[in-house]
Design an enzyme around this catalytic site. Structure first.
Site, short mmCIF file in Angstrom:
data_model
loop_
_atom_site.label_atom_id
_atom_site.label_comp_id
_atom_site.label_asym_id
_atom_site.label_seq_id
_atom_site.Cartn_x
_atom_site.Cartn_y
_atom_site.Cartn_z
N ASP A 196 12.38 -11.34 -5.60
CA ASP A 196 11.67 -12.23 -6.52
C ASP A 196 10.16 -12.14 -6.37
O ASP A 196 9.43 -13.07 -6.71
CB ASP A 196 12.15 -13.67 -6.33
N ASP A 213 14.37 -20.46 -6.10
CA ASP A 213 15.37 -19.47 -6.43
C ASP A 213 16.67 -20.00 -5.83
O ASP A 213 16.64 -20.77 -4.87
CB ASP A 213 14.98 -18.14 -5.77
N ASP A 238 13.00 -15.84 -1.45
CA ASP A 238 13.11 -15.13 -0.17
C ASP A 238 12.20 -13.91 -0.09
O ASP A 238 12.14 -13.25 0.93
CB ASP A 238 14.57 -14.76 0.12
P1 ADP Z 1 19.99 -15.13 -8.06
O1 ADP Z 1 19.20 -15.40 -9.28
O2 ADP Z 1 20.99 -16.24 -7.81
O3 ADP Z 1 19.16 -14.86 -6.86
P2 ADP Z 1 20.53 -12.30 -8.75
O4 ADP Z 1 19.42 -12.25 -9.74
O5 ADP Z 1 20.41 -11.46 -7.53
O6 ADP Z 1 20.90 -13.81 -8.32
O7 ADP Z 1 21.88 -11.92 -9.48
C1 ADP Z 1 22.31 -12.61 -10.63
C2 ADP Z 1 23.75 -12.36 -10.96
O8 ADP Z 1 23.95 -10.98 -11.26
C3 ADP Z 1 24.70 -12.68 -9.83
O9 ADP Z 1 25.06 -14.03 -9.82
C4 ADP Z 1 25.88 -11.76 -10.16
O10 ADP Z 1 26.68 -12.38 -11.13
C5 ADP Z 1 25.23 -10.54 -10.79
N1 ADP Z 1 25.05 -9.45 -9.84
C6 ADP Z 1 23.88 -8.96 -9.40
N2 ADP Z 1 24.08 -7.93 -8.55
C7 ADP Z 1 25.42 -7.78 -8.41
C8 ADP Z 1 26.28 -6.90 -7.67
N3 ADP Z 1 25.80 -5.97 -6.85
N4 ADP Z 1 27.61 -7.05 -7.80
C9 ADP Z 1 28.12 -7.98 -8.61
N5 ADP Z 1 27.38 -8.84 -9.32
C10 ADP Z 1 26.05 -8.75 -9.25
MG MG Z 2 17.71 -13.88 -5.45
#
Ligand code: ADP
Ligand code: MG
Length: 612
Positions: free
Chosen positions: A512, A315, A508
């Site tokens: 996920d 991730d 983490d």
């Molecule tokens: P990753 O796959 O990198 O762990 P996430 O799945 O948590 O990331 O989030 C994916 C995308 O969704 C982020 O890169 C962001 O663009 C958007 N996003 C998610 N939650 C938020 C939030 N609370 N505020 C703004 N953007 C968010």
């Molecule tokens: Mg994540």
């Protein structure tokens, strides 16, 4: 040595002395009496176990093999051999129990993390109690050099703590008021007071102990194979021995005593003790070696699988990167920058997403529930809420596209968080995360080991994702994924892999969990202080240093190598002695010595798993 081991040792010595005496005394009856007492003294428990097995019609085991071998030896008047078979069998058992105890102890050394007492402040006085007597909310005091007994939050004082016992690496961490302290770490410098946050049975230490202790229950394929093997193996051996004893005299006119002698050699050689004990011992050792390095493996099955890992999926946020964003650029359109930031950060104020935290920290916003209504956190996209009666959207391109809002695409590196107010585009906030200092080396270590593919999954935009992938030399990058897409991509990778290959996912453990569960092996990190991480996965890294993955693979490969060595070595020796026995070259003594010898060597070899 334990009491039980001492007792067996005493029996071995006494029985050996009787045996010696019996061979020296030439007088027939007296000598026979000595042989019988030597035999019964050393073998009575095995005879009883074998007898119980027959009575309950349960499956035949090594006890049964030894019992009939020795009883037959008596019948053909090979008295010293009968005692000797039992003697060496018991020496082998004693040896194995000492070896097992030793590896338990070495795992217990890690278990040295377990604190004996906690000093709690009750009615203004310091009282020393056992950690499981302390309730949530009580205040404990920890002096330099003491182990931290319970998970707590510091209320007074500052210090540094050593996490080496948990993580395998000595990295003192500075701690002051309001910081969390984790049970099992050691207070190094200052006196601190802290408020207990969970009962001892729920503490990090207890969770780890529980996990390592139950890890041997999830058996590896090799162990299951051996158990199943032993089930039909022993009856086959008994039948073959019977044929060996009966057929040659009937068909070839051999003497019964010589054919029974061959059958006994066969029985003794066929005893599978070396395998039955050394294989689980090897896995136990491997799990122990890993836990000393701060890698918790929840069962030998995962240790075994780890040796055939071909794909490792990471991730991105919080796994390869630190997950601590900071705002690097703010751009507003149609609204003032001040208004855009104020509404966006109020919408984000309730979220614990790392991006949200960075925006809140940047604008120093306090959550205010009275001004925020209809709050919706859309995972993988962002936030939608009504703030001060205005419709606010904060999130990525996907969120904007969903609402049909045209947005500007900045040409800066980093993650772009777009903001729309009342369906009108209001600008963007760029946040950036740092790659963990250890990530690059972790990926390189895996590459050097010849792992097939390193893969990164992220919900972030393609540009940022590709840049990070390039920086880390990750072989495949998948971006703009929603949480459910991550499961789908992982499934596709698993479907495409060759049979017998293994795909591991490392995350983490917080958002996920479905992917961790779907992968062949789920690896979570940061177990120190996070229950979610411990529960969601098969292998747990105590800290979040991804270089531990390569270490785990190394330990796993070494364990499997040793298991295979033991299996092939004992099979070769046994088949050799059997052939010699069939040619009437091997006698019972050779059979006994080879059996015990193989077992001792296999056990000593498996002890190597404990060292890394
Ligand atoms: P990753 O796959 O990198 O762990 P996430 O799945 O948590 O990331 O989030 C994916 C995308 O969704 C982020 O890169 C962001 O663009 C958007 N996003 C998610 N939650 C938020 C939030 N609370 N505020 C703004 N953007 C968010
Ligand atoms: Mg994540």
């Amino acid at each position: 040595m334990t009491k039980k081991q001492k007792k067996i040792l005493a029996r071995i010595i006494a029985s050996a002395a009787l045996l010696l005496l019996a061979t020296i005394v030439k007088d027939g009856v007296f000598s026979f009496a000595l042989f019988v007492s030597s035999y019964l003294l050393i073998g009575y428990d095995i005879l009883i176990k074998a007898g119980k097995n027959i009575m309950s019609m349960s499956l035949l085991d090594e006890n049964f093999l030894m019992a009939i071998a020795t009883v037959c030896a008596f019948i053909i008047k090979e008295y010293p051999e009968a005692s000797a078979i039992m003697l060496f069998y018991q020496i082998g058992e004693l040896f194995q129990s000492i070896a097992l105890g030793k590896s338990r102890k070495s795992i217990k050394e890690l278990m040295d993390i377990c604190p004996d007492t906690a000093t709690v402040i009750r009615d203004g006085k310091e009282t020393e109690v056992s950690p499981d007597e302390v309730a949530i909310g009580e205040t404990i005091i920890i002096r330099p050099g003491e182990k931290i007994p319970l998970d707590a939050v510091v209320t007074e004082g500052f210090t540094s703590v050593d996490t080496a016992a948990l993580t395998g690496e000595s990295m003192p961490q500075d701690i002051s008021v309001n910081d969390r302290i984790v049970s099992g770490t050691v207070n190094l410098s200052g006196v601190i007071k802290a408020e207990v946050k969970s009962e001892f049975s729920d503490s990090t230490v207890s969770k780890i102990l529980e996990l390592v202790e139950s890890s041997t229950e999830k058996k590896s394929k090799s162990e299951n194979f051996i158990t199943r093997f032993a089930h039909f193996y022993t009856p086959i051996v008994v039948v073959l021995a019977l044929l060996l004893a009966v057929v040659p005299p009937l068909l070839l006119g051999d003497s019964f005593s010589s054919s029974v002698y061959t059958a006994i050699v066969f029985l003794v050689v066929s005893c599978p003790c070396a395998l039955v004990i050394s294989v689980p011992l090897s896995f136990f050792g491997g799990i122990g070696a890993a836990s000393k390095k701060g890698i918790l493996i929840k069962g030998s099955v995962y240790l075994e699988k780890m040796s055939s890992v071909k794909n490792i999926i990471f991730d991105k946020t919080g796994t390869l990167t630190e997950g601590k964003f900071s705002v690097t650029e703010v751009h507003s359109e149609n609204y003032s920058q001040e208004e855009m930031l104020r509404l966006a950060s109020l919408a984000e104020a309730m979220s614990i997403h790392p991006i949200a935290l960075s925006i809140i920290a940047y604008t120093k916003t306090e959550p205010d529930e009275s001004r925020v209504k209809n709050l919706e956190e859309i995972s993988g996209m962002g936030i939608s809420a009504s703030v001060d009666g205005r419709n606010v959207l904060v999130g990525n391109e996907k969120l904007m596209q969903r609402q049909g809002i045209t947005y500007s695409a900045p040409n800066m590196p980093g993650t772009t968080v777009h903001v729309a107010i009342d369906s009108i585009y209001a600008g963007y906030i760029t946040v950036s995360d740092k790659i963990k200092s250890t990530s690059k080396q972790a990926v390189k270590m895996l590459e050097d080991m010849g792992i097939g593919d390193t893969i990164m999954l992220t919900g972030d935009n393609k540009k940022t994702a590709d840049a990070i992938g390039r920086e880390l030399s990750i072989s495949k990058v998948y971006s703009q994924l929603l949480p459910q897409d991550k499961v789908k991509v992982t499934e596709e990778i698993i479907e495409k892999q060759e049979k017998g290959s293994v795909t591991a996912f490392c995350g983490d453990g917080i958002n996920d969990a479905p992917v961790l569960a779907r992968a062949d092996i789920g690896i979570s990190m940061g177990a120190m202080g996070s229950d979610a991480a411990i529960e969601a996965s098969d292998i747990v890294l105590m800290d979040d240093d991804l270089r531990k993955i390569a270490k785990a693979i190394k330990i796993s490969k070494k364990t499997m190598r040793i298991v295979k060595q033991n299996i092939s070595f004992s099979l070769i020796v046994k088949i050799g002695v059997l052939l010699l026995g069939a040619l009437k070259i091997a006698n019972i003594w050779l059979a006994v010595f080879s059996d015990v010898g193989v077992m001792v060597i296999a056990v000593l070899n498996s002890m190597r798993c404990l060292k890394d």
